[in-house]
Design a protein around this motif. Structure first.
Motif, PDB file in Angstrom:
ATOM      1  N   GLY A  75     -19.717  12.542 -30.687  1.00  0.00           N
ATOM      2  CA  GLY A  75     -20.559  12.977 -31.802  1.00  0.00           C
ATOM      3  C   GLY A  75     -19.896  12.728 -33.150  1.00  0.00           C
ATOM      4  N   GLY A  76     -18.683  12.210 -33.124  1.00  0.00           N
ATOM      5  CA  GLY A  76     -17.995  11.885 -34.380  1.00  0.00           C
ATOM      6  C   GLY A  76     -17.593  13.141 -35.140  1.00  0.00           C
ATOM      7  N   ALA A  77     -16.946  12.942 -36.265  1.00  0.00           N
ATOM      8  CA  ALA A  77     -16.557  14.087 -37.098  1.00  0.00           C
ATOM      9  C   ALA A  77     -17.804  14.847 -37.547  1.00  0.00           C
ATOM     10  N   SER A  78     -18.913  14.125 -37.709  1.00  0.00           N
ATOM     11  CA  SER A  78     -20.153  14.770 -38.170  1.00  0.00           C
ATOM     12  C   SER A  78     -20.615  15.864 -37.210  1.00  0.00           C
ATOM     13  N   MET A  79     -20.382  15.684 -35.931  1.00  0.00           N
ATOM     14  CA  MET A  79     -20.760  16.720 -34.969  1.00  0.00           C
ATOM     15  C   MET A  79     -19.956  18.005 -35.214  1.00  0.00           C
ATOM     16  N   GLU A  80     -18.710  17.840 -35.666  1.00  0.00           N
ATOM     17  CA  GLU A  80     -17.879  19.037 -35.912  1.00  0.00           C
ATOM     18  C   GLU A  80     -18.359  19.794 -37.152  1.00  0.00           C
ATOM     19  N   PHE A  81     -19.048  19.107 -38.082  1.00  0.00           N
ATOM     20  CA  PHE A  81     -19.625  19.815 -39.236  1.00  0.00           C
ATOM     21  C   PHE A  81     -20.516  20.950 -38.723  1.00  0.00           C
ATOM     22  N   LEU A  82     -21.125  20.713 -37.561  1.00  0.00           N
ATOM     23  CA  LEU A  82     -22.064  21.653 -36.955  1.00  0.00           C
ATOM     24  C   LEU A  82     -21.353  22.583 -35.965  1.00  0.00           C
ATOM     25  N   THR A 100     -18.209  13.410 -50.498  1.00  0.00           N
ATOM     26  CA  THR A 100     -19.415  13.254 -49.682  1.00  0.00           C
ATOM     27  C   THR A 100     -19.305  13.974 -48.339  1.00  0.00           C
ATOM     28  N   TRP A 101     -18.141  13.863 -47.694  1.00  0.00           N
ATOM     29  CA  TRP A 101     -18.023  14.437 -46.345  1.00  0.00           C
ATOM     30  C   TRP A 101     -17.944  15.951 -46.402  1.00  0.00           C
ATOM     31  N   SER A 102     -17.263  16.489 -47.399  1.00  0.00           N
ATOM     32  CA  SER A 102     -17.252  17.955 -47.557  1.00  0.00           C
ATOM     33  C   SER A 102     -18.671  18.440 -47.831  1.00  0.00           C
ATOM     34  N   PHE A 144     -11.595  22.509 -45.531  1.00  0.00           N
ATOM     35  CA  PHE A 144     -11.356  21.467 -46.539  1.00  0.00           C
ATOM     36  C   PHE A 144     -11.211  20.103 -45.881  1.00  0.00           C
ATOM     37  N   THR A 145     -11.297  19.073 -46.697  1.00  0.00           N
ATOM     38  CA  THR A 145     -11.198  17.682 -46.222  1.00  0.00           C
ATOM     39  C   THR A 145      -9.919  17.107 -46.811  1.00  0.00           C
ATOM     40  N   SER A 146      -8.923  16.851 -45.974  1.00  0.00           N
ATOM     41  CA  SER A 146      -7.600  16.506 -46.517  1.00  0.00           C
ATOM     42  C   SER A 146      -7.585  15.177 -47.268  1.00  0.00           C
ATOM     43  N   ASN A 147      -8.425  14.245 -46.849  1.00  0.00           N
ATOM     44  CA  ASN A 147      -8.469  12.941 -47.526  1.00  0.00           C
ATOM     45  C   ASN A 147      -9.924  12.516 -47.735  1.00  0.00           C
ATOM     46  N   ASN A 148     -10.210  12.224 -48.972  1.00  0.00           N
ATOM     47  CA  ASN A 148     -11.565  11.878 -49.363  1.00  0.00           C
ATOM     48  C   ASN A 148     -11.718  10.356 -49.239  1.00  0.00           C
ATOM     49  N   THR A 149     -12.220   9.929 -48.105  1.00  0.00           N
ATOM     50  CA  THR A 149     -12.260   8.507 -47.721  1.00  0.00           C
ATOM     51  C   THR A 149     -13.032   7.637 -48.714  1.00  0.00           C
ATOM     52  N   ILE A 150     -14.068   8.218 -49.311  1.00  0.00           N
ATOM     53  CA  ILE A 150     -14.974   7.408 -50.131  1.00  0.00           C
ATOM     54  C   ILE A 150     -14.451   7.247 -51.568  1.00  0.00           C
ATOM     55  N   CYS A 167      -9.643  21.960 -41.072  1.00  0.00           N
ATOM     56  CA  CYS A 167      -9.491  20.743 -41.877  1.00  0.00           C
ATOM     57  C   CYS A 167     -10.092  19.508 -41.227  1.00  0.00           C
ATOM     58  N   ASP A 168     -10.897  18.796 -41.997  1.00  0.00           N
ATOM     59  CA  ASP A 168     -11.374  17.476 -41.592  1.00  0.00           C
ATOM     60  C   ASP A 168     -10.298  16.477 -41.994  1.00  0.00           C
ATOM     61  N   MET A 169      -9.551  15.987 -41.004  1.00  0.00           N
ATOM     62  CA  MET A 169      -8.478  15.015 -41.291  1.00  0.00           C
ATOM     63  C   MET A 169      -8.856  13.624 -40.789  1.00  0.00           C
ATOM     64  N   SER A 170     -10.149  13.339 -40.798  1.00  0.00           N
ATOM     65  CA  SER A 170     -10.619  12.069 -40.228  1.00  0.00           C
ATOM     66  C   SER A 170      -9.871  10.855 -40.765  1.00  0.00           C
ATOM     67  N   SER A 171      -9.578  10.856 -42.071  1.00  0.00           N
ATOM     68  CA  SER A 171      -9.012   9.618 -42.605  1.00  0.00           C
ATOM     69  C   SER A 171      -7.536   9.698 -42.984  1.00  0.00           C
ATOM     70  N   ALA A 190     -12.212   9.465 -34.464  1.00  0.00           N
ATOM     71  CA  ALA A 190     -11.026   8.684 -34.073  1.00  0.00           C
ATOM     72  C   ALA A 190     -10.848   7.391 -34.857  1.00  0.00           C
ATOM     73  N   GLN A 191     -11.920   6.914 -35.473  1.00  0.00           N
ATOM     74  CA  GLN A 191     -11.955   5.506 -35.887  1.00  0.00           C
ATOM     75  C   GLN A 191     -11.142   5.110 -37.118  1.00  0.00           C
ATOM     76  N   LYS A 192     -10.127   5.926 -37.463  1.00  0.00           N
ATOM     77  CA  LYS A 192      -9.218   5.494 -38.530  1.00  0.00           C
ATOM     78  C   LYS A 192      -7.800   5.375 -37.953  1.00  0.00           C
ATOM     79  N   ASN A 193      -7.105   6.500 -37.849  1.00  0.00           N
ATOM     80  CA  ASN A 193      -5.721   6.395 -37.369  1.00  0.00           C
ATOM     81  C   ASN A 193      -5.538   6.772 -35.901  1.00  0.00           C
TER      82      ASN A 193
HETATM   83  N1  PMP Z   1     -15.175  13.012 -42.547  1.00  0.00           N
HETATM   84  C1  PMP Z   1     -14.492  12.037 -43.160  1.00  0.00           C
HETATM   85  C2  PMP Z   1     -13.345  12.394 -44.044  1.00  0.00           C
HETATM   86  C3  PMP Z   1     -14.859  10.706 -42.959  1.00  0.00           C
HETATM   87  O1  PMP Z   1     -14.178   9.729 -43.569  1.00  0.00           O
HETATM   88  C4  PMP Z   1     -15.943  10.402 -42.106  1.00  0.00           C
HETATM   89  C5  PMP Z   1     -16.377   8.987 -41.811  1.00  0.00           C
HETATM   90  N2  PMP Z   1     -15.841   8.001 -42.474  1.00  0.00           N
HETATM   91  C6  PMP Z   1     -16.633  11.457 -41.506  1.00  0.00           C
HETATM   92  C7  PMP Z   1     -16.214  12.746 -41.740  1.00  0.00           C
HETATM   93  C8  PMP Z   1     -17.792  11.208 -40.601  1.00  0.00           C
HETATM   94  O2  PMP Z   1     -17.310  10.739 -39.407  1.00  0.00           O
HETATM   95  P1  PMP Z   1     -18.230  10.231 -38.219  1.00  0.00           P
HETATM   96  O3  PMP Z   1     -18.844   8.964 -38.673  1.00  0.00           O
HETATM   97  O4  PMP Z   1     -17.246  10.071 -37.100  1.00  0.00           O
HETATM   98  O5  PMP Z   1     -19.229  11.286 -37.934  1.00  0.00           O
END
Ligand code: PMP
Length: 355
Positions: A75-82, A100-102, A144-150, A167-171, A190-193
């Motif tokens: 479900g990706g990080a987005s599933m964890e938002f829920l 954006t992700w926060s 919080f989101t440790s790194n703002n990917t966008i 913490c969302d540490m996706s990136s 998973a799709q970064k590091n």
């Molecule tokens: N959080 C962060 C910080 C992201 O960079 C991303 C995707 N780039 C997401 C959440 C969303 O991740 P996903 O596409 O796996 O749902």
């Protein structure tokens, strides 16, 4: 493949040896005569993979003896938002809004209770990290989101709070040393590091779970996934195996401390170049610059065409900024080499003679 300098923000570059081993496992997984794509997620071979991946994911952050459990879910990080508010929100949670992700995480949490935005950088297009955050009141958790990917900003320190910290540490997970054990739940697509897309990693301190009276659907219940050892349903076998290969690679490099040194060198080189050249500008506050996602723009619009052309000639790819921000973004995740960054800085220097 080696001649292409791929700065993709995600799914991102992985080490060459990981690609090779993953490819081999598709043909013949560890001499079983079967493809990794066709073994059961309940087979002993995969259980060994899953166990090692879960163990290593904690060990590399020194969390393995501190009451955390590792889950590889979908479900990706987005599933964890829920999933996070479903499991942790009783009445009120605090969120720090740094991009954006926060913002997306906040929107989801609002369905479960009151959300207090305790700090935000929205007033300046998320170009900085709010400082001096004080959380006095009782909150179910702080997110919080440790790194703002966008936008390309990154927390230097973990915010201080008495509430459980999420913490969302996706990136930026596994890219640097950080106070990992001050956070009670860390999650990342998973799709970064970590590995390829299609799986996410959740590291959660078991003691924070089981406190809400809400009925949680099983697929969304962390305790259910823990009880089933990440095998409540069919796991993403291939993605988890590839994550394991990448985590092993990181361990061979010397772990997070060692990779951080390389990541620091890469980011320093690129930012120094940006700061030295007067026709290119960093987008974010200098003190809060991300070492994973370097964002920049050119002084004049027409320079973009020249830069695009030079990038093409040098095989520099996937460097356009996020569609919501524009400009350029070079993502410097663990597998991106210093040599690739040198090619990119070379292209930026070359612009000098063309503008
Ligand atoms: N959080 C962060 C910080 C992201 O960079 C991303 C995707 N780039 C997401 C959440 C969303 O991740 P996903 O596409 O796996 O749902």
């Amino acid at each position: 493949m080696k001649d292409v300098h791929n700065f993709c923000a995600g799914p991102c570059l992985l080490p060459q040896t990981v690609y090779e081993q993953a490819a081999q496992a598709i043909l013949n997984f560890e001499q079983t005569g079967m493809s990794i794509l066709s073994i059961s997620h309940r087979s002993k071979e995969f259980l060994t993979v899953l166990e090692e991946a879960r163990q290593l994911s904690l060990e590399l952050l020194d969390l393995h003896k501190k009451g955390y459990v590792a889950l590889f879910l979908q479900g990706g990080a987005s599933m964890e938002f829920l999933r996070i508010p479903y499991n942790l929100m009783q009445q009120k949670a605090g969120y720090i809004n740094t991009g954006t992700w926060s913002t997306k995480a906040i929107e989801q949490a609002k369905m479960f209770g009151e959300v207090k935005v305790i700090a935000s950088s929205e007033d300046q297009h998320f170009s900085y990290i709010p400082k001096g955050i004080q959380v006095e009141e009782e909150l179910d958790y702080v997110h919080f989101t440790s790194n703002n990917t966008i936008y390309g900003t990154q927390f230097n320190d973990v915010p201080q709070t008495k509430a459980p910290l999420v913490c969302d540490m996706s990136s930026d997970i596994y890219s640097r040393e950080f106070a990992y054990d001050q956070m009670d739940l860390i999650y990342a697509g998973a799709q970064k590091n970590i590995g390829p897309a299609g799986v996410s990693l959740i590291l959660v301190k078991e003691e924070i779970l089981g406190k809400t009276t809400r009925t949680i659907p099983q697929m969304l219940d962390y305790q259910e996934h823990i009880a089933k050892d990440s095998l409540y349903h069919t796991a993403n076998v291939f993605a988890i195996y590839t994550c394991l290969l990448n985590l092993r690679w990181l361990k061979q490099q010397g772990g997070v401390a060692a990779i951080e040194k390389v990541n620091n060198q890469k980011a320093a080189l690129l930012y120094e170049t940006i700061d030295r050249l007067d026709f290119v500008h960093g987008v974010t506050a200098k003190t809060d610059r991300s070492k994973m996602n370097v964002t920049f723009t050119f002084e004049e619009e027409q320079m973009n065409t020249v830069f695009d052309q030079l990038c093409q000639e040098a095989n520099v790819v996937n460097i356009k900024g996020h569609r919501s921000v524009g400009g350029y973004r070079a993502s410097l995740y663990n597998a991106v080499t210093l040599a690739s960054v040198e090619v990119l800085t070379g292209v930026l220097q070359q612009m000098k003679t063309r503008v």
